[in-house]
Motif scaffolding. Structure first.
Motif, PDB file in Angstrom:
ATOM      1  N   ALA A 188       8.785   9.402   7.104  1.00 65.12           N
ATOM      2  CA  ALA A 188       8.961   7.956   7.019  1.00 65.12           C
ATOM      3  C   ALA A 188      10.161   7.575   7.886  1.00 65.12           C
ATOM      4  O   ALA A 188      10.920   8.452   8.300  1.00 65.12           O
ATOM      5  N   GLU A 228      -2.823  -8.164  -3.662  1.00 63.97           N
ATOM      6  CA  GLU A 228      -2.681  -6.911  -2.939  1.00 63.97           C
ATOM      7  C   GLU A 228      -2.657  -7.221  -1.444  1.00 63.97           C
ATOM      8  O   GLU A 228      -3.549  -7.882  -0.938  1.00 63.97           O
ATOM      9  N   HIS A 263      -1.436  -3.054   4.310  1.00 69.39           N
ATOM     10  CA  HIS A 263      -0.272  -2.178   4.488  1.00 69.39           C
ATOM     11  C   HIS A 263       0.808  -2.843   5.350  1.00 69.39           C
ATOM     12  O   HIS A 263       0.563  -3.194   6.497  1.00 69.39           O
ATOM     13  N   VAL A 312       0.639   0.908  -5.328  1.00 66.38           N
ATOM     14  CA  VAL A 312      -0.444  -0.053  -5.069  1.00 66.38           C
ATOM     15  C   VAL A 312      -1.057  -0.598  -6.364  1.00 66.38           C
ATOM     16  O   VAL A 312      -1.584  -1.702  -6.389  1.00 66.38           O
ATOM     17  N   PHE A 313      -0.934   0.195  -7.457  1.00 65.99           N
ATOM     18  CA  PHE A 313      -1.532  -0.266  -8.720  1.00 65.99           C
ATOM     19  C   PHE A 313      -0.579  -1.138  -9.535  1.00 65.99           C
ATOM     20  O   PHE A 313      -0.612  -1.114 -10.764  1.00 65.99           O
ATOM     21  N   ALA A 325       8.290   0.790   8.248  1.00 67.58           N
ATOM     22  CA  ALA A 325       7.542   1.245   9.430  1.00 67.58           C
ATOM     23  C   ALA A 325       6.553   0.160   9.821  1.00 67.58           C
ATOM     24  O   ALA A 325       6.867  -0.746  10.585  1.00 67.58           O
ATOM     25  N   ILE A 326       5.392   0.224   9.212  1.00 66.40           N
ATOM     26  CA  ILE A 326       4.325  -0.672   9.653  1.00 66.40           C
ATOM     27  C   ILE A 326       4.669  -2.139   9.391  1.00 66.40           C
ATOM     28  O   ILE A 326       4.189  -3.021  10.077  1.00 66.40           O
ATOM     29  N   TYR A 344       6.281   9.262   2.872  1.00 67.77           N
ATOM     30  CA  TYR A 344       5.035   8.589   2.526  1.00 67.77           C
ATOM     31  C   TYR A 344       4.450   9.360   1.358  1.00 67.77           C
ATOM     32  O   TYR A 344       3.781  10.373   1.561  1.00 67.77           O
ATOM     33  N   ARG A 387       2.197  -5.742   5.097  1.00 66.53           N
ATOM     34  CA  ARG A 387       2.188  -7.204   5.254  1.00 66.53           C
ATOM     35  C   ARG A 387       2.634  -7.968   4.016  1.00 66.53           C
ATOM     36  O   ARG A 387       2.518  -9.194   3.977  1.00 66.53           O
ATOM     37  N   VAL A 414       0.853  -1.187   0.000  1.00 61.09           N
ATOM     38  CA  VAL A 414       0.000   0.000   0.000  1.00 61.09           C
ATOM     39  C   VAL A 414       0.891   1.239   0.000  1.00 61.09           C
ATOM     40  O   VAL A 414       1.675   1.448   0.900  1.00 61.09           O
ATOM     41  N   GLY A 461       7.543   3.544   3.812  1.00 61.56           N
ATOM     42  CA  GLY A 461       6.588   3.547   4.916  1.00 61.56           C
ATOM     43  C   GLY A 461       6.090   2.132   5.133  1.00 61.56           C
ATOM     44  O   GLY A 461       6.039   1.621   6.250  1.00 61.56           O
ATOM     45  N   ASP A 462       5.757   1.508   4.046  1.00 65.74           N
ATOM     46  CA  ASP A 462       5.189   0.171   4.098  1.00 65.74           C
ATOM     47  C   ASP A 462       6.164  -0.840   4.696  1.00 65.74           C
ATOM     48  O   ASP A 462       5.827  -1.583   5.610  1.00 65.74           O
TER      49      ASP A 462
END
Ligand code: TPP
Ligand code: SF4
Ligand code: MG
Lengths: 272, 180, 352
Positions: free
Chosen positions: A133, A66, A69, A54-55, A99-100, A125, A71, A50, A95-96
């Motif tokens: 980020a 998909e 975020h 993402v596209f 971070a998360i 981000y 994972r 994400v 960021g993806d």
């Protein structure tokens, strides 16, 4: 004469939604070229993250899952374990991934999943409007670090390529940039190398690509490109941080199929 | 009284600033107002738009399906949202960029103002939004031009206050174009 | 007249938090709520507060849990996918009886969905989104002023009941700008926070903030205690707005942004001589059951309108008088399409 700008067949012939001067598109192309080179397009499963990328399924002519975020490495783990014959890559922003998704990337890497991770570091981000980020440079102003990233409060930018190189499961880790023709050529080589690792079943491979985000940085495409060659490469040096074919333990021989009656204890009893 | 307005153009034409300015002027006059910018999906392709509702009493819905006045600053806006104006409503068109000859709405009060030209004559093409705001204020009577001037002081950052006289000229020119 | 500002709903949330004495914010970027962290990243440092951009929403909610355990006022904000990630932490906070404010500027789902305004998080918010059978207070603002006032209230309710409180809005209310009177923090008598962890001084009692209860009957007693609190909330904290309901023959019910849109449709109906009113729940938990019972004593037709496929309508059906009819109109948001007053007026005509 070699045609340098031929479109890789793994890439669709469509205009992208990226902003002018964004290098996501260039990195897409390099990844698609590597896919062509190894002829893996038809067995490739991409995992989109994400962020501005993402596209992925809109540009790569391959199957795509998909992920939530952060994972993507966990989703890719599931895909690869279920379909070991497929060629699996994730394409994630900073960021993806940093971070998360830190837990997911570290553990997928540490398990030595046979996947390739393309990590696009644009120090922000992009998609959500340019917030800080984990890779944001110290002093860099973003919409959530209006006074500039403060080392004492926010830590310093994470060097993911170096960090992951420490893990036993990682076979290959390199950082590339696409800001000059020379760096672009190198990037092309490194991405192919990362792909080769997976094609030969040699373990987890990781590419960190430095990238521009003129929109969030609030600069022109040319200034953005200059920043890569300046402060970014100074802090995020290019090169390989690990390049060792991993010893992959052979899977144990399949257990003899037991007859239903022979099962004495349900497996889950032990877990309670 | 209750006024609703939809302004649309492309990003960079100052659509949101115009909407903000009118809203702020209404607040200065002690009225209630809602300003709803479009964001996300609607913004695709560089379009900019906002809906402003001004009311003496409660605003009610900030979302309006068929606004009584629409301001069209560029061609795509009219092509895409031309049907939006309420039957018998008002359309204010930037005739410098919009050709409405193929537009088949004869129920409307259509006001054509060469906003780019007016702005340019006053020295800065970026003041198209001010011409539009002045035109709307004059046409609707929803806010006074003096309130717009006061609002400019609040909407613009201090360092840009030196532009206020020029902006006011553009606002007055827009208002004048309606009356003239 | 007091000072009237012109601000965005999201900014009103941030301003109210500061006025309420919140100095700790933990969050992770997500559209359409990023104005909140952006505002607080600018303002909190000036007030010696802490703004932390967490590594994820899981990180953020757990930072909130920790801060709250020390007794400070703290908050987080996010939007639907991020709120899903926070559910684990919210359950732990509910179990540990920790106050804290969680703002959800919700968007459409399921999954990544889209960023359009949506009310599809109603169930998740009011039915205890995480595990273990708890409730949190859920406030549903419908204007910029309410974004401010209810955020302020959220901090008080959180402290009074030692519970997480959610402010549930959408991008219409979050991104919209309106006049705001930034009221000062009301003087509320709050219970003393004698449970907070501060470091055990010699001779003082050890403080433990936890949700694990293994002793005989302990967990059961704890659950009864929590549910006793929910009953008190149901009795004392229900809030709703009644608009033109006295003589109504049809009452529209909706919350948040949709109630605003419905109001204009109701005014149109009144102009057409139709007696239509509005019941807008402001607290979604506790749900203002009594208000529904009261209005349906006289008016037997309810039209529930939501920006989803029908969630609150279940609570409405459980609340109205037995002989009242409850109709529903709603739809999931599509690309950029919000319901408009004209559309809702058609529905009013249909059921009137
Ligand atoms: C759980 C959750 N939290 C937050 C978001 C919002 N969000 C979308 S993209 C993104 C970050 C994108 O940044 P990055 O990964 O660096 O990619 P870039 O756009 O810069 O390429 C965030 C925070 C989300 N979709 N889901
Ligand atoms: S916002 Fe930044 S990362 Fe996203 S497409 Fe634009 S330039 Fe690229
Ligand atoms: Mg990024």
């Amino acid at each position: 004469m070699q045609q340098v700008f031929q479109r890789p067949v793994s890439l669709k012939d469509v205009p992208t939604h990226f902003c002018p001067g964004c290098q996501h598109g260039t990195i897409h192309r390099l990844v698609a070229e590597a896919m062509d080179e190894f002829g893996v397009r038809e067995r490739t499963i991409g995992v989109a993250s994400v962020g501005c990328s993402v596209f992925l399924y809109g540009y790569f002519d391959v199957d795509v899952v998909e992920a939530p975020h952060g994972r993507a490495p966990a989703v890719a783990t599931g895909v690869k374990r279920a379909r070991p014959d497929s060629f699996v890559f994730t394409y994630q922003g900073d960021g993806d991934l940093a971070a998360i998704g830190t837990a997911e990337i570290i553990h997928a890497a540490n398990r030595g999943e046979d996947i390739t991770v393309i990590f696009v570091n644009n120090t922000t981000y992009g998609m959500t409007g340019g917030q800080m980020a984990p890779t944001t440079m110290v002093g860099q102003k973003t919409s959530t670090s209006p006074y500039g990233r403060d080392h004492a409060k926010d830590g310093s930018p994470i060097r993911m390529a170096e960090l992951l190189a420490q893990l036993g499961g990682v076979a290959f880790s390199a950082r590339v940039a696409v800001n000059t023709p020379k760096n672009l050529m190198d990037a092309r080589k490194q991405i192919k190398k990362a792909f080769r690792y997976q094609v030969e079943g040699k373990g987890f491979s990781f590419i960190e690509a430095l990238s521009t985000c003129p929109t969030a940085w609030g600069v022109t495409p040319i200034q953005a490109n200059e920043r890569i060659g300046g402060e970014m490469i100074d802090y995020f040096p290019l090169g390989q941080f690990k390049d060792t074919a991993q010893w992959k333990p052979q899977p144990p021989p399949p257990a003899p199929v037991e007859q239903p009656g022979a099962l004495s204890f349900p497996e889950f009893m032990n877990e309670i | 009284m209750r006024y609703d307005l939809f302004i649309t153009g492309f990003g960079g034409q100052g659509v949101l600033l115009a909407g903000n300015l009118l809203s702020y002027a209404a607040i200065i006059e002690g009225k209630n107002v809602s300003f709803l910018p479009a964001y996300g999906v609607e913004k695709r392709g560089g379009a900019a738009m906002c809906t402003v509702v001004i009311a003496d009493g409660e605003v009610g819905s900030p979302v309006i399906g068929r606004p009584s006045t629409c301001v069209y600053l560029n061609q795509t806006s009219l092509d895409r949202y031309g049907a939006k104006v309420k039957d018998g409503g008002v359309a204010i068109i930037n005739s410098s960029l919009v050709d409405d000859s193929g537009w088949s709405r004869d129920d409307l009060d259509v006001i054509r103002i060469p906003m780019n030209r007016i702005a340019m004559d006053l020295g800065d093409a970026r003041m198209v939004n001010m011409v539009a705001a002045g035109a709307y204020a004059a046409k609707s009577g929803s806010v006074a031009l003096e309130s717009l001037e006061q609002a400019l002081k609040s909407v613009l950052p201090e360092r840009n206050h030196r532009f206020i006289p020029a902006n006011m000229q553009a606002i007055r020119a827009g208002a004048g174009a309606v009356q003239g | 007249m007091s000072q009237r500002l012109f601000v965005k709903g999201n900014e009103a949330v941030a301003m109210a938090a500061i006025e309420a004495g919140c100095r700790y914010y933990f969050g992770y970027p997500i559209t359409p709520q990023s104005d909140i962290p952006e505002y607080l990243s600018r303002e909190l440092p000036k007030l010696n507060g802490e703004f932390i951009q967490a590594e994820s929403e899981v990180g953020a909610i757990n930072m909130l849990l920790g801060a709250s355990a020390t007794g400070v006022r703290a908050m987080t904000s996010s939007s639907s996918p991020g709120i899903s990630l926070k559910q684990e932490g919210i359950s732990y906070m509910a179990g540990s009886e920790l106050p804290g404010v969680i703002v959800n500027i919700s968007r459409s789902g399921p999954g990544l969905g889209g960023i359009d305004a949506s009310q599809a998080d109603y169930w998740q918010s009011v039915k205890g989104g995480g595990h273990g059978g708890y409730h949190i207070i859920v406030l549903a603002p419908a204007s910029v002023q309410e974004m401010y006032d209810l955020t302020m209230l959220a901090f008080d309710l959180a402290d009074i009941y030692r519970t997480p409180v959610m402010v549930l809005a959408d991008s219409v209310v979050g991104q919209m700008k309106e006049a705001l009177v930034p009221n000062p923090r009301p003087e509320t008598t709050l219970p003393e926070k004698d449970w907070v962890v501060r470091g055990r001084k010699e001779g003082t009692e050890q403080k433990i903030v936890k949700s694990l209860f293994l002793g005989d009957g302990e967990l059961e007693a704890h659950n009864w205690k929590l549910h006793g609190k929910y009953d008190v909330m149901r009795e004392k904290e229900c809030r709703q707005e009644l608009f033109m309901t006295e003589d109504a023959q049809l009452i529209v019910t909706a919350f948040g942004s949709v109630a605003r849109i419905a109001k204009t449709a109701i005014l149109t109906a009144r102009e057409a001589g139709m007696k239509v009113g509005l019941l807008r729940p402001i607290t979604l938990f506790p749900f203002p059951t009594q208000a529904y019972r009261d209005v349906t004593g006289q008016c037997k037709k309810i039209l529930d309108i939501e920006l989803n496929n029908g969630q609150m309508v279940e609570d409405v059906r459980l609340s109205v008088a037995r002989d009242a009819e409850v109709h529903f109109y709603g739809r999931p948001p599509g690309a950029g399409s919000l319901p408009v007053p004209e559309e809702l007026f058609e529905q009013i005509k249909k059921y009137y």
